[in-house]
Scaffold this motif. Structure first.
Motif, PDB file in Angstrom:
ATOM      1  N   LYS A  64      -6.539   9.394   1.491  1.00  0.00           N
ATOM      2  CA  LYS A  64      -6.236   9.911   2.817  1.00  0.00           C
ATOM      3  C   LYS A  64      -5.033   9.177   3.415  1.00  0.00           C
ATOM      4  CE  LYS A  64     -10.232  11.176   4.878  1.00  0.00           C
ATOM      5  NZ  LYS A  64     -11.399  10.809   5.678  1.00  0.00           N
ATOM      6  N   ALA A  65      -5.041   7.857   3.279  1.00  0.00           N
ATOM      7  CA  ALA A  65      -3.945   7.082   3.850  1.00  0.00           C
ATOM      8  C   ALA A  65      -2.626   7.446   3.202  1.00  0.00           C
ATOM      9  CB  ALA A  65      -4.224   5.596   3.688  1.00  0.00           C
ATOM     10  N   LEU A  67      -1.857  10.296   1.868  1.00  0.00           N
ATOM     11  CA  LEU A  67      -1.478  11.603   2.401  1.00  0.00           C
ATOM     12  C   LEU A  67      -0.823  11.450   3.769  1.00  0.00           C
ATOM     13  CD1 LEU A  67      -1.645  14.703   2.155  1.00  0.00           C
ATOM     14  CD2 LEU A  67      -3.799  14.572   3.380  1.00  0.00           C
ATOM     15  N   PHE A  68      -1.427  10.579   4.607  1.00  0.00           N
ATOM     16  CA  PHE A  68      -0.874  10.419   5.951  1.00  0.00           C
ATOM     17  C   PHE A  68       0.452   9.675   5.939  1.00  0.00           C
ATOM     18  CE2 PHE A  68      -5.070  11.687   7.425  1.00  0.00           C
ATOM     19  CZ  PHE A  68      -4.692  12.577   8.410  1.00  0.00           C
ATOM     20  N   LEU A  69       0.615   8.764   4.990  1.00  0.00           N
ATOM     21  CA  LEU A  69       1.930   8.129   4.870  1.00  0.00           C
ATOM     22  C   LEU A  69       2.981   9.187   4.542  1.00  0.00           C
ATOM     23  CD1 LEU A  69       1.201   4.792   2.995  1.00  0.00           C
ATOM     24  CD2 LEU A  69       2.140   5.044   5.272  1.00  0.00           C
ATOM     25  N   LEU A  70       2.594  10.132   3.693  1.00  0.00           N
ATOM     26  CA  LEU A  70       3.511  11.219   3.344  1.00  0.00           C
ATOM     27  C   LEU A  70       3.808  12.080   4.571  1.00  0.00           C
ATOM     28  CD1 LEU A  70       4.565  11.548   0.505  1.00  0.00           C
ATOM     29  CD2 LEU A  70       3.014  13.456   0.186  1.00  0.00           C
ATOM     30  N   ILE A  71       2.736  12.371   5.335  1.00  0.00           N
ATOM     31  CA  ILE A  71       2.936  13.129   6.570  1.00  0.00           C
ATOM     32  C   ILE A  71       3.857  12.348   7.500  1.00  0.00           C
ATOM     33  CG2 ILE A  71       1.788  14.040   8.634  1.00  0.00           C
ATOM     34  CD1 ILE A  71      -0.624  14.628   6.885  1.00  0.00           C
ATOM     35  N   GLY A  72       3.665  11.016   7.523  1.00  0.00           N
ATOM     36  CA  GLY A  72       4.518  10.169   8.351  1.00  0.00           C
ATOM     37  C   GLY A  72       5.977  10.304   7.949  1.00  0.00           C
ATOM     38  N   TRP A 107     -10.466   1.041   3.161  1.00  0.00           N
ATOM     39  CA  TRP A 107      -9.113   1.519   2.864  1.00  0.00           C
ATOM     40  C   TRP A 107      -9.228   2.875   2.200  1.00  0.00           C
ATOM     41  CZ3 TRP A 107      -4.296   2.061   3.679  1.00  0.00           C
ATOM     42  CH2 TRP A 107      -3.385   2.410   2.682  1.00  0.00           C
ATOM     43  N   PRO A 108      -9.150   3.943   3.004  1.00  0.00           N
ATOM     44  CA  PRO A 108      -9.247   5.296   2.433  1.00  0.00           C
ATOM     45  C   PRO A 108      -7.945   5.646   1.732  1.00  0.00           C
ATOM     46  CG  PRO A 108      -8.921   5.410   4.801  1.00  0.00           C
ATOM     47  CD  PRO A 108      -8.922   3.962   4.455  1.00  0.00           C
ATOM     48  N   PRO A 134       0.838  -1.187   0.000  1.00  0.00           N
ATOM     49  CA  PRO A 134       0.000   0.000   0.000  1.00  0.00           C
ATOM     50  C   PRO A 134       0.876   1.241   0.000  1.00  0.00           C
ATOM     51  CG  PRO A 134      -0.065  -1.081   2.153  1.00  0.00           C
ATOM     52  CD  PRO A 134       0.753  -1.937   1.248  1.00  0.00           C
TER      53      PRO A 134
END
Lengths: 597, 301
Positions: A483-484, A486-491, A479-480, A363
């Motif tokens: 959004k997910a 984007l948050f992986l990128l933020i991570g 499984w959004p 993912p």
């Protein structure tokens, strides 16, 4: 409007074939122009659909197949310009590529069974010609391919004949057969065999790894990796969704074929030493997910299967083309002697890495999304009871892990890791990327892998897959993707902050540390022996031994079977004239006896 | 959106999980020390170790593929943050919508740290790292099979539920899955797989300090190593909570402590096994137990 681009492709192909050899540049430019024209025509068909024109029609299902054909055709032609520059048979190559595009469009848009079969048969022929471009070494492979494809085509003709027998109609859009007796079952199965052989599902898969090894890379990227998948799975989807109404045992058969294909093919991929064969086995293994998805018979599974077909075409073509770049630069496809190319060819490395992660279902890339949909289809199917779905689910999910393992080996052995001594000295580890027309196509595909994964429900599902279905999609899971992602990128950003929070004074280069010793050439681990431990496990070792003896190759089995018959005829044809005369005399006597009596 | 961001970074995502993880790893070290008749470190030791790593110099081996080498730790961390957010959310707020995961998504996200570690090791070009990564990927293959089968048991027993929120809700009504034979077998298998996923003894052959000097981690230093350690610490929280969510009716502190004690005891009472022994163990015994569990689950037991 449908017929025009197809006719133009046939004429253009004929022109390329007879053009003088001296005007090579013009022929290449003309082929590229034709393929781009065909791509534009495909886009036009895609937008204007649904179109109904008698023998030909384009509906929600076939319109994105046509689009895919045009897209991959143009991309592969662009790639070929440089890759095929050293081949002498370029006229035959380009003519067959253009013909393949046109014929594939014809096959995908034909409503009439005869038209479909004709296009299908010619596609087998162009495939044979394209493999032969590689020269005399590929003769055996092209013969094998032609026999498997041709043989399954003839079974398919029988299948369509049975359909005609049942319904008396030749137009696919009018036919709706409920599978409730053995006749309709055989009609389905025989046509499905044609689709299996084209797409490469087991046990009709054996031509794909051989072709991948022998044929020029663009041919493999174009046919077994993308176009044949699109067509084979298109036909199967057409059968499953429109032409037939499957009963549960037929669905179970499809699911079982899918699950076995996934695991068995990927086990073979795990131990290959040649990256083209490795990719070839993955081209087989991925078909399993598509067949499994279609076999579930529920909207989410079918949508997953179709989406996986599309995704597979993207990342598999990208992998083959980046692999082609490696072969073009290093003149080898042997994993044992490659390594460390990530520095030399960064763009090809990036494309290959993204595509490899996508095929392994990491993912948030596209491969994960479509596999996830297939799993949900299997679970949905499981609600109606039985235990087969558990087996299929585990096989599919574990197959994904095995895929990851064999692509770790692929990436390690080619791009990361270390090159062999003499090659390392030669390549000098300086940046030495291939030309634009070769790195651009795989890069476009890799970017599409990311886009299709992150915006799966916004772009590909909405515009390509859902219009092909009759029903709406109901996801069991959640499984959004956007959004997910984007948050992986933020991570990643969070990780970067943690990293910079430290005492960051730049980095120092050191020699690799192995306990104070010098790193020697013999310490290099190429990656091909990663799975030696697994190969030596008792049960699995037996499997590999049998596979090495080609006991699972339907072509070899059929060959043995046929040779027994042929030996009888060989015995009769001993070349001695008196024996033949005796046979003639005996025949005449029998004739006379029958007639006079 | 802001709420999701808060969930992701502060609670229960990054900072909270990391804090719990640091405490958990202190418990681990303290118990280990007591078992070995040592005093053990003070409670803030794991945090100090991290701070210490952050002020150390970072070195890169000559000939490494640098972008991959630097990005790998960050990717692993990012994956585990997202996974732990998905795992925690159904346990603290059953009703919220929009930012949810299911079993399959979490299973795949939890492999991201392993993939990142492997790619990072591979990019370093160190032969010992290559040995370590070849063991690591084989270990992934080994535990993945029984783990997947074990994870089908909640799906079978709830007849096709996949979202973590649905599973927790189902278990609060119908009782936890571990209250049946198949559930017990499944969680036993999953605990062994968890140990391997955490890379703890007896399944630490990928790092094996005494043998290949850290294996996959050998070339990492400074904060890059710190981020890998942090990822592992967070896994020490995410995995037990995941197991209690899908098998044991949702998270609670005592369930977490029980699972943590099992992890610590297993790691202190076993020697490291060879990779082929591990593969045989997972593909043999563990898979067999998992298949029996799945079979019992289809019978409703």
């Amino acid at each position: 409007m449908l017929l025009q681009p197809i006719l133009i492709s046939i004429l253009a192909g004929a022109f390329i074939l007879v053009a003088p050899k001296k005007i090579r540049k013009i022929v290449e430019g003309f082929s590229l122009a034709t393929s781009i024209y065909l791509f534009l025509a495909c886009i036009r068909i895609f937008i204007k659909s649904p179109i109904n024109g008698g023998f030909l029609y384009v509906d929600g299902l076939s319109r994105f197949i046509v689009l895919g054909i045009g897209f991959f055709g143009a991309l592969v032609t662009l790639y070929s310009l440089r890759f095929m520059a050293s081949y002498t048979q370029f006229r035959s190559y380009y003519a067959n590529i253009i013909w393949t595009i046109g014929l594939s469009m014809l096959a995908a848009s034909s409503n009439n069974m005869i038209v479909l079969l004709t296009a299908w048969g010619f596609l087998g022929l162009t495939l044979y010609m394209l493999i032969n471009v590689a020269g005399p070494n590929a003769a055996n492979t092209s013969k094998k391919t032609f026999i498997i494809i041709g043989g399954s085509d003839s079974l398919m003709i029988m299948g369509f004949a049975l359909v005609w027998l049942i319904t008396g109609d030749l137009n696919l859009s009018n036919i709706k057969i409920v599978i409730d007796n053995s006749l309709s079952f055989w009609a389905f199965l025989l046509i499905a065999i044609g689709a299996f052989a084209k797409a490469g599902a087991m046990p009709f898969h054996t031509w794909i790894p051989d072709t991948a090894k022998e044929a020029p890379v663009p041919v493999t990227a174009f046919l077994p990796a993308s176009l044949d998948k699109l067509l084979g799975i298109y036909l199967l989807a057409r059968l499953v969704m429109n032409v037939f109404i499957l009963n549960s045992s037929t669905q179970a058969l499809l699911m079982a074929i899918g699950a076995i294909t996934i695991v068995a093919a990927v086990m073979m991929a795990l131990v290959q030493h040649d990256f083209k064969r490795l990719l070839g086995y993955h081209a087989v293994s991925q078909v399993g997910y598509m067949v499994l998805g279609l076999g579930t018979g529920n909207p989410i599974g079918i949508a997953g299967g179709l989406f996986h077909m599309l995704n597979n075409a993207l990342y598999k073509t990208s992998l083959f083309l980046s692999g082609g770049n490696v072969q073009y630069k290093t003149k080898t496809s042997d994993l044992d002697s490659l390594g460390g190319l990530g520095k030399v060819m960064p763009i090809s490395f990036f494309s290959a890495l993204i595509a490899a992660l996508a095929i392994s279902g990491v993912p948030p890339l596209n491969g994960f999304f479509s596999k996830w949909m297939v799993y949900q289809g299997v679970i949905e199917k499981g609600k109606s009871g039985g235990v087969l779905w558990i087996f299929c689910l585990v096989a599919a999910m574990f197959g994904s892990g095995l895929t990851l393992a064999s692509f770790i080996k692929f990436i390690h052995a080619i791009f990361l890791g270390k090159a062999k001594g003499e090659r390392r000295a030669a390549s000098d580890e300086r940046r030495n990327e291939v030309s634009l027309s070769m790195w651009l196509p795989p890069l476009i595909l890799a970017v599409l892998c990311i886009v299709f994964g992150i915006f799966a429900s916004l772009i590909p599902l909405k515009y390509l897959i859902v219009p092909a279905l009759a029903d709406n999609l109901d996801f069991i899971g959640s499984w959004p993707s956007a959004k997910a992602a984007l948050f992986l990128l933020i991570g990643l950003g969070v990780g970067l902050l943690v990293y910079l929070a430290g005492n960051f004074k730049g980095v120092r280069e050191t020699d690799p540390y192995i306990g104070g010793e010098e790193v020697e050439e013999k310490m290099r681990l190429s990656g091909t022996e990663f799975y030696g431990t697994i190969k030596e496990l008792p049960f699995i070792r037996a499997f590999y031994k049998k596979a090495e003896k080609k006991l699972f190759d339907i072509y070899e089995i059929a060959k043995k079977f046929i040779f027994v018959f042929i030996r009888i005829f060989q015995y009769l044809h001993n070349g001695v004239l008196p024996t033949y005369l005796v046979w003639c005399l005996l025949g005449i006597i029998v004739f006379l006896f029958v007639l006079v009596r | 959106m802001m709420k999701h961001l808060f969930n992701f970074i502060v609670f229960p995502g990054f900072l909270f999980t990391a804090a719990v993880g640091l405490v958990a790893s202190w418990i681990d070290r303290k118990v280990t020390a007591r078992v070995q008749w040592r005093v053990g470190p003070p409670w803030y030791q794991p945090l100090i170790d991290l701070v210490k790593l952050s002020i150390k110099e970072i070195t890169v081996p000559r000939g490494a593929i640098k972008p991959v080498f630097f990005l790998a730790p960050l990717v692993g961390l990012s994956g585990v943050i997202l996974a732990s957010t998905f795992i925690w959310l159904p346990n603290i707020d059953l009703g919220a919508t929009g930012f949810r995961g299911d079993i399959i998504v979490v299973l795949y996200l939890l492999t991201l740290p392993a993939i990142a570690l492997i790619l990072g090791a591979s990019s370093s070009g160190n032969p010992l790292a290559s040995v370590g990564l070849s063991r690591e990927i084989k270990l992934v293959l080994a535990y993945e099979l029984p783990f997947i089968i074990a994870l089908t048991i909640p799906i079978i027993k709830s007849s096709g539920l996949l979202k973590l929120t649905d599973l927790v809700a189902y278990q609060t009504i119908n009782g936890a899955f571990v209250s049946s034979i198949s559930g017990v077998l499944a969680i036993i298998v999953a605990i062994f797989c968890m140990q391997a996923k955490l890379g703890l003894v007896p399944f630490d052959m990928g790092e094996a300090e005494t043998e290949i000097m850290g294996g996959v981690l050998i070339e990492y230093s400074g904060m890059l190593l710190g981020i890998f350690k942090l990822t592992k610490t967070m896994m020490l929280v995410a995995l037990p909570v995941f197991l209690s969510t899908v098998f044991w009716g949702g998270f609670s502190i005592w369930k977490y402590v029980v699972l943590l004690v099992i992890i610590v005891l297993m790691r202190n009472t076993n020697p490291r096994v060879r990779i082929d022994q591990a593969v045989r163990f997972f593909w043999g015994k563990m898979t067999a137990i998992a298949i029996i569990a799945a079979f019992l689950a289809t019978l409703g037991m």
